[in-house]
Design a protein around this motif. Structure first.
Motif, PDB file in Angstrom:
ATOM      1  N   SER A 129      20.680 -18.193  10.638  1.00  0.00           N
ATOM      2  CA  SER A 129      20.341 -19.335  11.776  1.00  0.00           C
ATOM      3  C   SER A 129      20.514 -20.729  11.073  1.00  0.00           C
ATOM      4  O   SER A 129      19.994 -20.772  10.019  1.00  0.00           O
ATOM      5  CB  SER A 129      19.040 -18.996  12.100  1.00  0.00           C
ATOM      6  OG  SER A 129      18.668 -20.291  13.026  1.00  0.00           O
ATOM      7  N   THR A 186      13.954 -14.123  18.566  1.00  0.00           N
ATOM      8  CA  THR A 186      12.938 -13.133  17.892  1.00  0.00           C
ATOM      9  C   THR A 186      13.256 -11.871  18.550  1.00  0.00           C
ATOM     10  O   THR A 186      12.566 -10.831  17.859  1.00  0.00           O
ATOM     11  CB  THR A 186      11.638 -13.581  17.825  1.00  0.00           C
ATOM     12  OG1 THR A 186      11.170 -13.781  19.245  1.00  0.00           O
ATOM     13  CG2 THR A 186      11.264 -14.769  17.136  1.00  0.00           C
ATOM     14  N   LYS A 192      15.566 -12.169  10.040  1.00  0.00           N
ATOM     15  CA  LYS A 192      15.742 -13.561  10.428  1.00  0.00           C
ATOM     16  C   LYS A 192      15.734 -14.463   9.267  1.00  0.00           C
ATOM     17  O   LYS A 192      14.768 -14.477   8.527  1.00  0.00           O
ATOM     18  CB  LYS A 192      14.562 -13.665  11.430  1.00  0.00           C
ATOM     19  CG  LYS A 192      14.101 -12.595  12.544  1.00  0.00           C
ATOM     20  CD  LYS A 192      15.238 -12.206  13.378  1.00  0.00           C
ATOM     21  CE  LYS A 192      14.960 -11.511  14.609  1.00  0.00           C
ATOM     22  NZ  LYS A 192      14.561 -10.056  14.246  1.00  0.00           N
ATOM     23  N   GLN A 220      16.446 -17.754   7.590  1.00  0.00           N
ATOM     24  CA  GLN A 220      16.766 -19.455   7.774  1.00  0.00           C
ATOM     25  C   GLN A 220      17.740 -20.017   6.786  1.00  0.00           C
ATOM     26  O   GLN A 220      17.620 -20.061   5.468  1.00  0.00           O
ATOM     27  CB  GLN A 220      15.399 -20.095   7.807  1.00  0.00           C
ATOM     28  CG  GLN A 220      15.489 -21.748   7.630  1.00  0.00           C
ATOM     29  CD  GLN A 220      15.958 -22.259   8.810  1.00  0.00           C
ATOM     30  OE1 GLN A 220      17.216 -22.490   8.993  1.00  0.00           O
ATOM     31  NE2 GLN A 220      15.150 -22.791   9.943  1.00  0.00           N
ATOM     32  N   PHE A 262      10.880 -16.570  10.759  1.00  0.00           N
ATOM     33  CA  PHE A 262      11.705 -16.180   9.829  1.00  0.00           C
ATOM     34  C   PHE A 262      10.992 -15.336   8.683  1.00  0.00           C
ATOM     35  O   PHE A 262      10.097 -15.340   8.578  1.00  0.00           O
ATOM     36  CB  PHE A 262      12.350 -17.394   9.252  1.00  0.00           C
ATOM     37  CG  PHE A 262      13.410 -18.164  10.212  1.00  0.00           C
ATOM     38  CD1 PHE A 262      14.644 -17.720  10.323  1.00  0.00           C
ATOM     39  CD2 PHE A 262      12.772 -19.366  10.852  1.00  0.00           C
ATOM     40  CE1 PHE A 262      15.243 -18.652  11.218  1.00  0.00           C
ATOM     41  CE2 PHE A 262      13.725 -20.096  11.504  1.00  0.00           C
ATOM     42  CZ  PHE A 262      15.006 -19.784  11.850  1.00  0.00           C
ATOM     43  N   TYR A 297      13.572 -17.526   3.841  1.00  0.00           N
ATOM     44  CA  TYR A 297      14.332 -18.931   3.731  1.00  0.00           C
ATOM     45  C   TYR A 297      15.139 -18.916   2.591  1.00  0.00           C
ATOM     46  O   TYR A 297      14.648 -18.587   1.422  1.00  0.00           O
ATOM     47  CB  TYR A 297      12.998 -19.878   3.649  1.00  0.00           C
ATOM     48  CG  TYR A 297      12.216 -19.947   4.712  1.00  0.00           C
ATOM     49  CD1 TYR A 297      12.345 -21.381   5.486  1.00  0.00           C
ATOM     50  CD2 TYR A 297      11.243 -19.110   5.260  1.00  0.00           C
ATOM     51  CE1 TYR A 297      11.634 -21.427   6.837  1.00  0.00           C
ATOM     52  CE2 TYR A 297      10.608 -19.307   6.560  1.00  0.00           C
ATOM     53  CZ  TYR A 297      10.609 -20.589   7.296  1.00  0.00           C
ATOM     54  OH  TYR A 297       9.988 -20.518   8.491  1.00  0.00           O
TER      55      TYR A 297
END
Length: 354
Positions: free
Chosen positions: A68, A75, A81, A83, A106, A109
């Motif tokens: 993303s 979600t 997920k 970032q 997330f 990261y």
């Protein structure tokens, strides 16, 4: 092993962030899909990136991971997920509401440099439900790799003249665009420098029209997807509190900032539009102190200069999925409410694969 990956963006500025990652995934033999919504709707990534039409198609894809370039992610779709961030931390807001806000959406990261790695690592240690890996930022891969035909074309249009880039944020109280137009127009008309002009996609259309009117033999307008090429072509940047300042500084090139919210030693800061030409003179004749400050800040926010950040993002994601980064703790309860809000925004109330 080949896998399917989903790239997610909500604004046009997500495209140059996601494109280098899409290229790296395809080079590794993976399938790449893009789900572009809201302000990014109707756009597309280059190459064999397959568009995802809607939430149901995203769920059916069952991607291995979602990358993303927004501050949120659907979600209810399966996969890790990840970032990527839509910009550098330019301190537009306080930390709790801005760059370091964590909502439990997330799993990983991928940070840009020490300036963001340390705060997120501290948050990860406290919260326990996400991991942090310093990878560098995919958007800047083209800044340091390969040829750039568009940058070369702009340099050719400049005909040996110095090249100045202007960029402005859309945040009205921080935007330099309304205040500097006349000063920039006068310098464009003078013709001793060549200008590359760009605005945040969310700026008012009337402002776009004013800046586009300056285009000609002494200036060109730059679309959001071509920002990296403009940064490569320019010698100096004029800006405000936009994150383009940090992107430009990574090259260790001078930046002139107008009423920046958090001015720093690497910036040539000014408040009176009438001082623009003097600030440009200083930028094109940088002192040793300024050059040292530029280098120090660049190393703090994005020390990687090899153009391989996308590959590191993929490697970090593989490590997360394989469990080499350790187990993830339970997501906070607030994630459920935000998940419902995301479902409403994307119009999906079907089964969750997240």
């Amino acid at each position: 092993m080949m896998a399917e990956y989903l790239l997610f963006g909500t604004e046009r500025y997500a495209l140059p962030i996601l494109q280098p990652l899409a290229d790296a995934l395809q080079d590794a033999g993976h399938g790449v899909h893009a789900w572009l919504v809201d302000g990014a709707r109707g756009t597309a990534l280059r190459g064999d990136v397959r568009p995802v039409a809607d939430a149901r198609a995203a769920v059916a894809l069952r991607p291995r991971a979602i990358f993303s370039a927004a501050n949120w992610v659907p979600t209810f779709v399966s996969g890790a997920k990840v970032q990527l961030f839509h910009g550098f931390n330019v301190e537009k807001r306080d930390a709790a509401r801005g760059h370091f806000r964590v909502r439990g959406l997330f799993d990983l990261y991928c940070t840009q440099g020490p300036a963001t790695t340390a705060p997120f690592a501290a948050l990860a240690a406290r919260e326990g439900h996400f991991k942090v890996v310093e990878t560098g930022w995919p958007k800047l891969d083209p800044l340091f790799r390969g040829d750039d035909a568009m940058a070369d074309a702009w340099r050719a249009a400049a005909g040996g003249r110095p090249v100045v880039m202007f960029a402005s944020t859309f945040t009205e109280r921080l935007s330099a665009a309304p205040h500097l137009f006349d000063a920039i127009a006068a310098d464009v008309a003078d013709g001793r420098r060549f200008w590359l002009l760009t605005l945040h996609p969310k700026c008012p259309e009337a402002l776009f029209a004013r800046y586009r009117s300056l285009c000609g033999p002494n200036a060109a307008f730059v679309e959001a997807v071509d920002l990296v090429s403009a940064q490569r072509a320019a010698d100096v940047l004029v800006a405000d509190t936009t994150s383009v300042v940090s992107e430009f500084v990574v090259q260790r090139k001078p930046v002139v900032t107008f009423r920046n919210r958090a001015p720093k030693p690497h910036m040539l800061e000014f408040e009176d539009p009438g001082d623009l030409r003097e600030m440009l003179r200083q930028a094109f004749e940088p002192s040793k102190a300024l050059r040292d400050a530029l280098a120090a800040y660049a190393d703090e926010i994005h020390p990687r200069r090899d153009g391989l950040s996308s590959r590191r993002v993929i490697a970090a994601t593989d490590a997360l999925i394989a469990g080499r980064l350790g187990a993830l703790g339970r997501k906070p309860i607030g994630r459920l409410l935000r998940g419902l809000q995301i479902r409403r925004e994307l119009g999906y109330w079907g089964l969750s694969r997240g």
